[in-house]
Motif scaffolding. Structure first.
Motif, PDB file in Angstrom:
ATOM      1  N   LEU A  88      65.612  29.186  71.664  1.00  0.00           N
ATOM      2  CA  LEU A  88      66.607  29.656  72.453  1.00  0.00           C
ATOM      3  C   LEU A  88      66.600  31.199  72.935  1.00  0.00           C
ATOM      4  O   LEU A  88      66.878  31.554  74.113  1.00  0.00           O
ATOM      5  CB  LEU A  88      68.157  29.590  71.423  1.00  0.00           C
ATOM      6  N   LEU A  89      65.774  31.809  72.112  1.00  0.00           N
ATOM      7  CA  LEU A  89      65.563  33.399  72.432  1.00  0.00           C
ATOM      8  C   LEU A  89      64.437  33.473  73.433  1.00  0.00           C
ATOM      9  O   LEU A  89      64.739  34.227  74.343  1.00  0.00           O
ATOM     10  CB  LEU A  89      64.892  34.018  71.053  1.00  0.00           C
ATOM     11  N   LYS A  90      63.506  32.451  73.617  1.00  0.00           N
ATOM     12  CA  LYS A  90      62.715  32.201  74.609  1.00  0.00           C
ATOM     13  C   LYS A  90      63.318  31.880  75.873  1.00  0.00           C
ATOM     14  O   LYS A  90      63.005  32.744  76.975  1.00  0.00           O
ATOM     15  CB  LYS A  90      61.642  31.319  74.308  1.00  0.00           C
ATOM     16  N   VAL A  91      64.505  31.067  75.908  1.00  0.00           N
ATOM     17  CA  VAL A  91      64.918  30.905  77.097  1.00  0.00           C
ATOM     18  C   VAL A  91      65.815  31.780  77.716  1.00  0.00           C
ATOM     19  O   VAL A  91      65.874  32.095  78.613  1.00  0.00           O
ATOM     20  CB  VAL A  91      65.766  29.404  77.053  1.00  0.00           C
ATOM     21  N   GLY A  92      66.565  32.329  76.532  1.00  0.00           N
ATOM     22  CA  GLY A  92      67.657  33.636  76.876  1.00  0.00           C
ATOM     23  C   GLY A  92      66.540  34.817  77.437  1.00  0.00           C
ATOM     24  O   GLY A  92      67.000  35.644  78.553  1.00  0.00           O
ATOM     25  N   ILE A 128      72.033  28.456  75.343  1.00  0.00           N
ATOM     26  CA  ILE A 128      72.755  27.216  74.750  1.00  0.00           C
ATOM     27  C   ILE A 128      73.136  26.396  75.649  1.00  0.00           C
ATOM     28  O   ILE A 128      73.005  24.851  75.151  1.00  0.00           O
ATOM     29  CB  ILE A 128      73.779  28.025  73.815  1.00  0.00           C
ATOM     30  N   GLN A 129      73.750  26.499  76.639  1.00  0.00           N
ATOM     31  CA  GLN A 129      74.037  25.494  77.498  1.00  0.00           C
ATOM     32  C   GLN A 129      72.850  24.544  78.046  1.00  0.00           C
ATOM     33  O   GLN A 129      73.075  23.126  78.094  1.00  0.00           O
ATOM     34  CB  GLN A 129      74.818  26.075  78.913  1.00  0.00           C
ATOM     35  N   ALA A 141      67.107  36.311  81.081  1.00  0.00           N
ATOM     36  CA  ALA A 141      67.296  37.760  81.291  1.00  0.00           C
ATOM     37  C   ALA A 141      66.283  38.313  82.442  1.00  0.00           C
ATOM     38  O   ALA A 141      66.608  39.114  83.013  1.00  0.00           O
ATOM     39  CB  ALA A 141      67.225  38.360  80.115  1.00  0.00           C
ATOM     40  N   ASP A 142      64.848  37.965  82.328  1.00  0.00           N
ATOM     41  CA  ASP A 142      63.949  38.292  83.254  1.00  0.00           C
ATOM     42  C   ASP A 142      64.297  38.038  84.515  1.00  0.00           C
ATOM     43  O   ASP A 142      64.036  38.642  85.495  1.00  0.00           O
ATOM     44  CB  ASP A 142      62.748  37.843  82.836  1.00  0.00           C
ATOM     45  N   ALA A 144      74.891  38.644  75.695  1.00  0.00           N
ATOM     46  CA  ALA A 144      75.603  37.351  75.231  1.00  0.00           C
ATOM     47  C   ALA A 144      75.580  36.352  76.616  1.00  0.00           C
ATOM     48  O   ALA A 144      75.678  35.083  76.087  1.00  0.00           O
ATOM     49  CB  ALA A 144      77.020  37.761  74.964  1.00  0.00           C
ATOM     50  N   THR A 145      75.614  36.770  77.567  1.00  0.00           N
ATOM     51  CA  THR A 145      75.655  35.818  78.872  1.00  0.00           C
ATOM     52  C   THR A 145      74.434  35.056  78.944  1.00  0.00           C
ATOM     53  O   THR A 145      74.306  33.708  79.079  1.00  0.00           O
ATOM     54  CB  THR A 145      76.102  36.393  79.920  1.00  0.00           C
ATOM     55  N   HIS A 146      73.235  35.747  78.576  1.00  0.00           N
ATOM     56  CA  HIS A 146      71.888  35.040  78.631  1.00  0.00           C
ATOM     57  C   HIS A 146      71.779  34.246  77.318  1.00  0.00           C
ATOM     58  O   HIS A 146      71.228  32.959  77.530  1.00  0.00           O
ATOM     59  CB  HIS A 146      70.944  36.150  78.604  1.00  0.00           C
TER      60      HIS A 146
END
Length: 83
Positions: A48-52, A73-74, A56-57, A66-68
């Motif tokens: 999840l952190l990697k996708v977030g 999560i979605q 963000a990038d 929080a939106t990222h």
């Protein structure tokens, strides 16, 4: 390889635009835990952190907010519920 994180109690992950620091005691506890549930949770959190971070990038943000994380999560839920 683990000497520096053990001595400093932190692991630093450097990227071109950013540097992230994690607590080594948490990472080592998760890595040595015999329960597969702990490993799965840690692995899911890391994904999840990697996708977030990617979201963000793409948004041009310097930090994951929080939106990222919500969007990550979605995507994860969408991936799990695929046919």
């Amino acid at each position: 390889m683990l000497r520096q994180p053990l001595e400093d109690s932190e692991v630093c992950n450097r990227r071109a635009a950013q540097s992230l620091t994690y607590s080594a005691s948490f990472m080592l506890a998760a890595a040595t835990s015999p329960a597969p549930v702990d490993f799965s949770a840690t692995r899911s959190y890391t994904r999840l952190l990697k996708v977030g971070r990617t979201i963000a990038d793409l948004a041009g943000a310097t930090e994951i907010d929080a939106t990222h994380r919500a969007e990550a999560i979605q995507y994860r839920l969408l991936y799990r519920n695929r046919p």
